[in-house]
Design a protein around this motif. Structure first.
Motif, short mmCIF file in Angstrom:
data_model
loop_
_atom_site.label_atom_id
_atom_site.label_comp_id
_atom_site.label_asym_id
_atom_site.label_seq_id
_atom_site.Cartn_x
_atom_site.Cartn_y
_atom_site.Cartn_z
N ASP A 124 40.73 47.86 40.78
CA ASP A 124 39.60 47.36 41.35
C ASP A 124 38.84 48.93 41.60
OD1 ASP A 124 39.99 45.03 41.23
OD2 ASP A 124 40.35 44.55 43.05
N VAL A 181 33.55 46.37 41.95
CA VAL A 181 32.99 45.20 42.77
C VAL A 181 32.00 45.79 43.53
CG1 VAL A 181 33.85 43.97 44.94
CG2 VAL A 181 35.47 44.36 43.09
N ARG A 207 28.21 36.87 41.23
CA ARG A 207 27.98 36.90 39.72
C ARG A 207 28.67 37.95 39.15
NH1 ARG A 207 23.91 39.21 42.18
NH2 ARG A 207 22.93 41.16 41.21
N ARG A 208 28.95 37.97 37.79
CA ARG A 208 29.30 39.10 37.08
C ARG A 208 28.34 39.58 36.13
NH1 ARG A 208 35.31 40.27 34.28
NH2 ARG A 208 35.63 40.77 36.39
N ASP A 263 31.15 42.98 39.28
CA ASP A 263 31.35 41.79 40.27
C ASP A 263 30.61 41.93 41.44
OD1 ASP A 263 32.77 40.19 38.28
OD2 ASP A 263 34.75 40.78 39.49
N THR A 277 32.60 36.40 44.90
CA THR A 277 31.63 36.82 44.16
C THR A 277 30.56 35.80 43.82
OG1 THR A 277 33.60 37.97 43.17
CG2 THR A 277 31.53 37.68 41.80
N GLU A 289 28.19 41.98 32.84
CA GLU A 289 28.93 42.69 31.72
C GLU A 289 28.09 43.78 31.18
OE1 GLU A 289 31.92 41.98 31.08
OE2 GLU A 289 32.53 40.18 31.56
N ARG A 322 37.47 46.98 36.86
CA ARG A 322 36.29 46.34 37.09
C ARG A 322 35.65 46.99 38.29
NH1 ARG A 322 36.66 41.10 41.36
NH2 ARG A 322 38.32 42.07 42.60
#
Length: 470
Positions: free
Chosen positions: A238, A374, A442-443, A398, A440, A445, A372
């Motif tokens: 993370d 955050v 939304r993600r 995220d 969270t 990409e 990812r």
């Protein structure tokens, strides 16, 4: 820990307040971290001379705090309040806690000395230099307090801070107490410095006549620490990125790894560490670009050519981690006649991503293996910014559900202050359990069309940065 609430009070509602660079944010939350009310009270930041970076102390650290509390506490039975703020900060106050000086902020030229060690967390020595300047210009002050102490005095009549915030004053604070010799050398008596309360010990209660009167008040917190507590970025891989006026990047490590130019701190999560630090390439830089440029529409942003953008060096007020160069200034490279406001704006968002990627590259030998991002902070409201960061880092982003992360984390700390969290953890009763408030929204990409062109621009960004710092 035994609850210290009076019987009959609304035990499940707490308020977190965050004194930010450009506004005071506040949230009222229930036991599950559901935000019942939120407020934002703008105050701005001042730079009256070259290198100055300061607040109107009364407006930002006192009045804005009380107004934000009023807006979120109306109609609620508040159990406890906790105030976070950026570090370092320091101002001179009279016996009533009112300002006798501007509130000096991180990066202000008056904090620079030959003894400073910016490679250490908290820009070691900066607050001590602030104290020396303040005692010279406000020698009759009753107190020399950071933002949290001014706010706590406004709420309770007691100028105090929590022990974690106090440690960022090192070497003025030696992790146990204020250093009398260093304080005296700077022209101050220890009695003029704020009281220090351990962990989540209450300072007092909100004064009668104020919003949430009678609610317990904690010693406060560091803003980034509050963000960290409730973001949910606590697994290996993370990366917590705080998109505030300052951009802060923390990569989660299993061990206490080190890397040149970066800071390493313990995580609230048991057995984890964070490596990274703060950069000037955050909301303050993006806001400045907004002021420099004409508006750009969503359609213009979406129509940009991924292979044809200029490159910003986003150092409008120098750079902190990892360059530690307050003398740097913003530069724009490769701009051409056909580049409109949309191209220059997207390039600014990319520059932020390049800074994040650079920190991650530097942290890799220390054990960072990012999977990812955050994202938290007010900047997460910008969809374009989040997309640019995903593209430049090649990582999914995220986005947290509550962008006022420091205020939300401070609200969770207020639960600890009130005795509503009981498990024993290294940072105080229940604080590590703040992750259960993490959500969270939304993600985002990475876009395959943009990743490779952005990577090429990143390489150029590194070349330009090396040239600017040589």
């Amino acid at each position: 820990m035994t609850p210290v609430l009076d019987a009959g009070r609304g035990e499940q509602v707490t308020v977190g307040i965050d004194i930010g660079t450009t506004s005071v944010k506040a949230v009222a939350a229930d036991a599950d971290g559901v935000v019942l009310a939120r407020a934002r009270v703008p105050h701005g930041v001042q730079s009256p001379t070259a290198g100055a970076f300061e607040h109107d102390t009364d407006r930002a650290w006192r009045d804005g705090v009380i107004e934000a509390l009023r807006q979120v506490a109306d109609g609620l039975d508040v159990a406890a309040v906790n105030v976070s703020a950026m570090v370092p900060s320091l101002g001179a106050v009279d016996a009533d806690g009112r300002a006798l000086s501007p509130g000096l902020l991180y990066g202000d030229r008056r904090g620079r000395t030959a003894e400073n060690d910016p490679s250490e967390p908290g820009d070691s020595g900066e607050l001590l230099a602030f104290l020396g300047w303040l005692t010279e210009h406000a020698p009759d002050a009753a107190g020399y307090w950071p933002a949290q102490a001014v706010a706590n005095h406004a709420l309770t009549g007691i100028g105090a801070i929590d022990s974690t915030t106090a440690t960022t004053a090192y070497p003025l604070h030696d992790f146990v107490q204020w250093d009398e010799e260093r304080a005296a050398a700077a022209g101050a008596a220890v009695a003029a410095l704020p009281q220090v309360v351990p962990g989540v010990t209450p300072v007092g209660r909100v004064l009668d006549g104020l919003p949430a009167a009678g609610a317990l008040v904690g010693g406060g917190a560091i803003d980034a620490f509050g963000e960290q507590a409730v973001a949910g970025a606590d697994q290996t891989g993370d990366v917590l990125v705080i998109f505030g006026a300052t951009l802060i990047t923390w990569s989660v490590l299993d061990d206490e790894g080190k890397a040149p130019g970066l800071w390493t701190l313990p995580h609230t999560a048991r057995g984890k560490f964070l490596i990274g630090g703060p950069s000037t390439a955050g909301g303050m830089f993006i806001d400045r670009v907004d002021r420099w440029l004409a508006p750009a529409t969503r359609e213009e942003l979406e129509a940009l050519d991924p292979t044809d953008l200029p490159i910003w060096l986003p150092y409008a007020r120098g750079e902190r981690v990892p360059l530690h160069r307050p003398d740097l200034r913003a530069e724009l490279h490769g701009a051409a006649l056909h580049h409109g406001p949309a191209a220059l704006r997207w390039a600014a968002y990319e520059a932020t991503g390049f800074v994040i990627r650079h920190l991650l590259d530097l942290a890799a030998p220390a054990g960072s293996a990012p999977t990812r991002i955050v994202a938290t902070g007010g900047g997460t409201r910008s969809e374009a910014w989040m997309h640019a960061v995903a593209d430049t880092t090649g990582l999914p982003v995220d986005v947290v559900a509550v962008p006022e992360g420091a205020a939300l984390g401070s609200a969770f700390m207020a639960r600890c202050v009130a005795g509503l969290e009981h498990s024993e953890r290294r940072f105080g009763p229940g604080l590590a359990d703040g992750r259960r408030w993490a959500r969270t929204e939304r993600r985002v990409e990475p876009d395959d069309r943009w990743v490779a062109p952005a990577a090429a621009r990143y390489d150029r960004f590194r070349e330009l940065t090396a040239r600017a710092t040589s």
